[in-house]
Design an enzyme around this catalytic site. Structure first.
Site, PDB file in Angstrom:
ATOM      1  N   LYS A   1      -1.032  -2.173  -0.161  1.00 62.10           N
ATOM      2  CA  LYS A   1       0.289  -2.580   0.303  1.00 62.10           C
ATOM      3  C   LYS A   1       1.203  -2.735  -0.903  1.00 62.10           C
ATOM      4  O   LYS A   1       0.932  -3.531  -1.804  1.00 62.10           O
ATOM      5  CB  LYS A   1       0.199  -3.885   1.076  1.00 62.10           C
ATOM      6  CG  LYS A   1       1.556  -4.392   1.521  1.00 62.10           C
ATOM      7  CD  LYS A   1       1.435  -5.570   2.457  1.00 62.10           C
ATOM      8  CE  LYS A   1       2.819  -6.056   2.852  1.00 62.10           C
ATOM      9  NZ  LYS A   1       2.758  -7.208   3.740  1.00 62.10           N
TER      10      LYS A   1
ATOM     11  N   LYS B   1       0.457   1.124   3.140  1.00 60.43           N
ATOM     12  CA  LYS B   1       1.766   0.664   3.599  1.00 60.43           C
ATOM     13  C   LYS B   1       2.738   0.544   2.439  1.00 60.43           C
ATOM     14  O   LYS B   1       2.337  -0.008   1.416  1.00 60.43           O
ATOM     15  CB  LYS B   1       1.573  -0.700   4.260  1.00 60.43           C
ATOM     16  CG  LYS B   1       2.828  -1.356   4.720  1.00 60.43           C
ATOM     17  CD  LYS B   1       2.528  -2.728   5.243  1.00 60.43           C
ATOM     18  CE  LYS B   1       3.844  -3.366   5.595  1.00 60.43           C
ATOM     19  NZ  LYS B   1       3.730  -4.776   5.779  1.00 60.43           N
TER      20      LYS B   1
END
Ligand code: PBG
Length: 353
Positions: free
Chosen positions: A221, A276
């Site tokens: 992330k 992400k």
């Protein structure tokens, strides 16, 4: 000199190295296969299906509330009654999983995110409401403190206010995860990027009788500008202000580091991993998929949604086609599925052909 960094795996043989020398033009005409619709369908390498979609929804306290999120046209914050209705409709379409995110009233936030570990919080109530309605759908929940903290960070802030305390945060995340699993959550999804949280959550779930609850780790992330509209939706933008999450989320310049993050999360017990944001990081999706061969997901985040939706509304692009193309791109990159705010619309298009 351009020296390629070794990837730590045997390089896939290039088609040009293995295939017999193909006759070139005019014997070979690549357009031949593209001439008709049936032929294009026949040779298509990747497809998007409804089973690939995970739908993130925003829930808030109250009754009969539908609040549009200004920076995400078409996305609303919903009270539990409406969540149940819309989740039922999504499940009817065949969407396998919904992901629940809370909006917390500013006056209910504090520096330690107390509401995150309150069994009566809106996430737990939403899970229970979906379960009570006997909707056949997987429920996934974020584990992180940012919707609940007055400073908008994913964890506990040190006294100096310049760092997030790792191990102390993990203790709270573990409690949050157990509460969500107790309420009926199927997939726990730590999005906080603290070190060691996947292992701690796995151990705690197991010791609380939740051995079947899955973990989808936000493994790679990045500290991204593309989360802006989400922070409006959950109300953490004003809390966070100009503060950065760069001490825990990944640097956008790094790729090898993402593989280390994924390896650690898998070793700690993650059942599925996630990359992400999505579109700017398709190279990472591909590398994770090739290296580990485990269920790999991508999050098409709020800023990506806003760009496609916004340009579509302005008439600058064909929004529907851009939506479908962007989702197919994740499949081609190697993702097993996509978290996307377009899930319901995309599912309808896939259903209607
Ligand atoms: C919370 C969280 C964020 C997103 C998912 N979980 C925001 C953040 O880390 O700041 C972003 C999702 C999106 O932008 O759609 N930790």
């Amino acid at each position: 000199m351009n020296v390629e960094k070794p990837l730590g795996r045997t390089k896939e043989p290039d088609i040009a190295e293995t295939a017999p020398a193909a006759p070139s033009f005019p014997v070979t005409r690549m357009r031949r296969n593209r001439r008709t619709d049936w032929s294009r369908r026949l040779i298509r390498e990747n497809t998007l299906g409804i089973d690939d979609l995970i739908w993130p929804v925003f829930v808030r306290d109250g009754e009969n509330l539908i609040e549009p999120v200004a920076s995400m046209p078409g996305v609303d914050r919903l009270s539990c009654d409406h969540i149940v209705e819309r989740v039922a409709a999504a499940a009817d379409l065949g969407i396998p999983v919904v992901a629940i995110f809370p909006f917390i009233e500013p006056d209910r936030k504090d520096s330690v995110g107390s509401v995150s570990v309150d069994p009566g919080n809106v996430v737990c109530r939403a899970i229970q409401a979906i379960r009570d309605a006997k909707i056949d759908v997987g429920i996934m929940c974020d584990v992180a403190l940012d919707p609940f903290t007055s400073h908008g960070h994913d964890g506990l802030l040190n006294d100096a206010g310049d760092n997030i305390l790792n191990d102390e945060t993990v203790d709270v995340l573990v409690r949050q995860a157990i509460l969500q699993a107790d309420a009926g959550c199927d997939i726990i999804s730590p999005s906080d990027m603290m070190d060691g949280r996947v292992g701690a959550i796995r151990r705690a779930l197991d010791s609380h009788g939740h051995t079947d609850v899955q973990i989808m780790a936000y493994s790679a992330k990045y500290a991204s500008a593309f989360y802006g509209p989400f922070r409006d939706a959950v109300g953490s933008a004003s809390s966070l202000g100009s503060a950065s999450k760069a001490t825990y989320q990944m640097d956008p310049g790094n790729g090898d580091e993402a593989l280390r993050e994924v390896a650690l999360d898998l070793a700690e017990g993650a059942d599925m991993v996630m990359v992400k944001p999505g579109m700017p990081y398709l190279d990472i999706v591909r590398r994770v998929r090739e290296r580990f061969g485990v269920p790999t997901y991508a999050y098409q985040v709020s800023g990506e949604y806003a760009m496609i939706r916004g340009a579509g509304i302005a008439g600058w692009i064909d929004g529907d086609r851009a939506m479908m193309e962007s989702l197919l791109g994740f499949k081609r990159a190697g993702a097993d599925g996509v978290l996307t705010y377009f899930a319901v619309e995309a599912a309808k298009r896939l259903r209607d052909g």
